[in-house]
Design an enzyme around this catalytic site. Structure first.
Site, PDB file in Angstrom:
ATOM      1  N   LYS A  80      52.410 -35.155   3.534  1.00 13.48           N
ATOM      2  CA  LYS A  80      53.358 -34.196   4.108  1.00 13.48           C
ATOM      3  C   LYS A  80      54.479 -34.929   4.842  1.00 13.48           C
ATOM      4  O   LYS A  80      54.253 -35.958   5.492  1.00 13.48           O
ATOM      5  CB  LYS A  80      52.613 -33.258   5.061  1.00 13.48           C
ATOM      6  CG  LYS A  80      53.480 -32.193   5.725  1.00 13.48           C
ATOM      7  CD  LYS A  80      52.645 -31.377   6.695  1.00 13.48           C
ATOM      8  CE  LYS A  80      53.466 -30.357   7.464  1.00 13.48           C
ATOM      9  NZ  LYS A  80      52.641 -29.622   8.455  1.00 13.48           N
ATOM     10  N   SER A 156      52.580 -24.954   8.100  1.00 11.59           N
ATOM     11  CA  SER A 156      53.759 -25.656   7.618  1.00 11.59           C
ATOM     12  C   SER A 156      53.458 -26.674   6.521  1.00 11.59           C
ATOM     13  O   SER A 156      54.379 -27.267   5.952  1.00 11.59           O
ATOM     14  CB  SER A 156      54.445 -26.375   8.781  1.00 11.59           C
ATOM     15  OG  SER A 156      53.573 -27.337   9.373  1.00 11.59           O
ATOM     16  N   SER A 180      48.629 -25.235  10.668  1.00 11.96           N
ATOM     17  CA  SER A 180      49.472 -25.666   9.560  1.00 11.96           C
ATOM     18  C   SER A 180      48.726 -26.335   8.415  1.00 11.96           C
ATOM     19  O   SER A 180      49.303 -26.559   7.353  1.00 11.96           O
ATOM     20  CB  SER A 180      50.566 -26.613  10.067  1.00 11.96           C
ATOM     21  OG  SER A 180      51.533 -25.903  10.794  1.00 11.96           O
TER      22      SER A 180
END
Length: 473
Positions: A80, A156, A180
């Protein structure tokens, strides 16, 4: 979809060891799948096929020559865009970093993955700074759910969730400051794990993350998550909060027998509004868990913790923005900028009260776990919402209202996972959240592994997810 994209990391390693499969074959297949899905899902900030292939070639030589191999030798892993990968742009989904030079070092978790032989092949998308539970940003645009591309994969770590669900590699490194990892795991129909705070080194962190943020694995199987966790956990000098590594005897993770296990159950913690289809999947899951021998203990209602979290997060958003020039502020996600504006006007006393309330929640959860071994709730109170939106409609003031289940364990630091539990009538995934005592990371993984087998029909099918996405696209 080719067979290789269906394989777990554990399966890949077994086939490598038997010399029946090469890491080069696998990374070529994963890159091809990722390139095919990117125009539809927008799950990646960037792909790095050349360096990934070079790493895979080196891994192939080790396996084929019978040389010593490492824990993830030749296994594809995506990262990520909240973690640094040496040689890749590190932007956190923000146009402020659009023209930054490539990172000159790895984040500790990334360094450990690289050191374990992982093939780092892609950076996955996030919202700006990881500030909300869906994935869209001014830098990378909207990321979509492979189960239905009209919907979000959550956030996220939405790029990670969408890519794992669609079969673009077996392992992804996500981050979690308020759900997230767990929210996109639920929305994307995969497994996600947030360990006890301090178990996995967190560096760098955005100012608004404070000590609520965690890096962790996102995978299609619990065994893969346990394997990845075994590589990234443990003390590191870049994070003073990290703890000593767990005993080697804790790995590989094994299922936890359910007989006599006391599980606290709550559909809404006493205050959350829950979609009827989410509630139905949750009830069906806990009925099966009880029938398998667990002792279910209904939990008493808790006080709504979302206002406390909102105060902490908005002050953190202000902290991350307060030194920006007007021109720099204009580059931000307008909603994120608005949260910073709110945070700028929160009185100091209210912030201190929120800090104290956070401690009270930690104490209350410790009292809960004096009576129960684990707590199971829905992971998210709604089905995946439409892509590009932060709330389903105007009746929801902000994303905390629907993502509230996951926030608690960021404030308390407890380990928690999200496990696929079923699907809605329209085929959207629904997850359940498993929370454990502080430091019982292995217990949460072991229970997750047991429930994964019990709820096997909810196990992700990357072929189906990919095919749906490509038809829709």
């Amino acid at each position: 979809m080719t067979e290789l994209c269906e394989l777990s990391a554990v399966e890949l390693l077994s086939l490598y060891a038997a010399r029946k499969l090469s890491p080069v074959e696998v990374i070529r297949d994963v890159i091809a799948r990722s390139e095919a899905v990117q125009p539809v899902l927008n799950a990646f900030c960037s792909l790095d096929p050349e360096r990934a292939l070079a790493t895979a070639v080196a891994a192939e030589r080790s396996w084929m020559a019978g040389l010593p191999t490492r824990a993830l030798e030749g296994v594809p892993v995506s990262v990520k865009d909240t973690a640094m990968v040496k040689g890749w742009r590190f932007a956190r989904g923000s146009r402020l970093a659009e023209h930054n030079p490539p990172a000159t070092q790895d984040s500790p978790s990334v360094g450990r993955l690289r050191g374990a032989g992982a093939v780092l092949f892609a950076s996955t998308t996030t919202c700006e700074g990881g500030w909300k539970a869906v994935t869209d940003s001014p830098l990378t645009g909207i990321t979509r759910n492979p189960h239905n591309t009209d919907h979000t994969p959550g956030g996220s770590s939405g790029g990670a969730g969408a890519s794992i669900s669609a079969g673009c590699g077996p392992l992804a490194l996500g981050s979690d400051g308020g759900g997230s990892i767990r929210v996109p795991a639920s929305f994307s129909g995969i497994f996600g794990f947030k360990a006890t705070f301090g178990r996995v080194p967190m560096y760098p962190i955005g100012p608004h993350y404070s000590d609520m943020a965690h890096f962790g694995p996102m995978t299609r199987t619990v065994a893969d998550a346990g394997l990845m966790f075994s590589v990234i956990e443990g003390r590191h000098p870049m994070d003073p909060f990290t703890t000593d590594p767990l005993p080697a005897s804790d790995f590989p993770v094994t299922p936890l027998p359910l007989a006599g296990v006391r599980i606290g159950v709550t559909e809404d913690f006493g205050f959350m509004k829950v979609d009827p289809e989410v509630a139905a999947v949750y009830r069906a899951a806990i009925t099966r868990i009880e029938a398998a021998g667990a002792v279910l203990v209904p939990l008493a209602p808790m006080e709504d913790w979302r206002p406390t979290y909102r105060t902490l997060w908005q002050v953190g958003a202000w902290q991350s923005q307060r030194r920006l020039s007007p021109a720099e502020r204009d580059l931000l996600d307008p909603e994120f900028r608005g949260w910073g504006d709110h945070g700028a006007h929160i009185p100091t006393g209210d912030y201190v009260d929120a800090m104290m309330a956070r401690l009270a929640y930690r104490q209350e959860c410790a009292r809960q776990h004096a009576a129960v071994d684990f707590v199971i709730s829905p992971t998210v109170s709604i089905l995946p919402l439409r892509a590009g939106l932060t709330v389903p409609d105007d009746s929801w003031p902000d994303w905390l209202e629907w993502a509230g289940f996951s926030l608690l364990y960021n404030m308390t630091g407890q380990p928690a996972s999200s496990l696929p539990a079923g699907y809605s009538s329209c085929g959207l995934p629904v997850g359940i959240q498993i929370g454990g005592r502080i430091n019982d990371d292995i217990g949460v993984l072991r229970l997750s592994m047991t429930l994964e087998a019990l709820l096997a029909e909810a196990r992700p099918d990357p072929s189906a997810a990919f095919d749906r996405a490509m038809r829709k696209g």
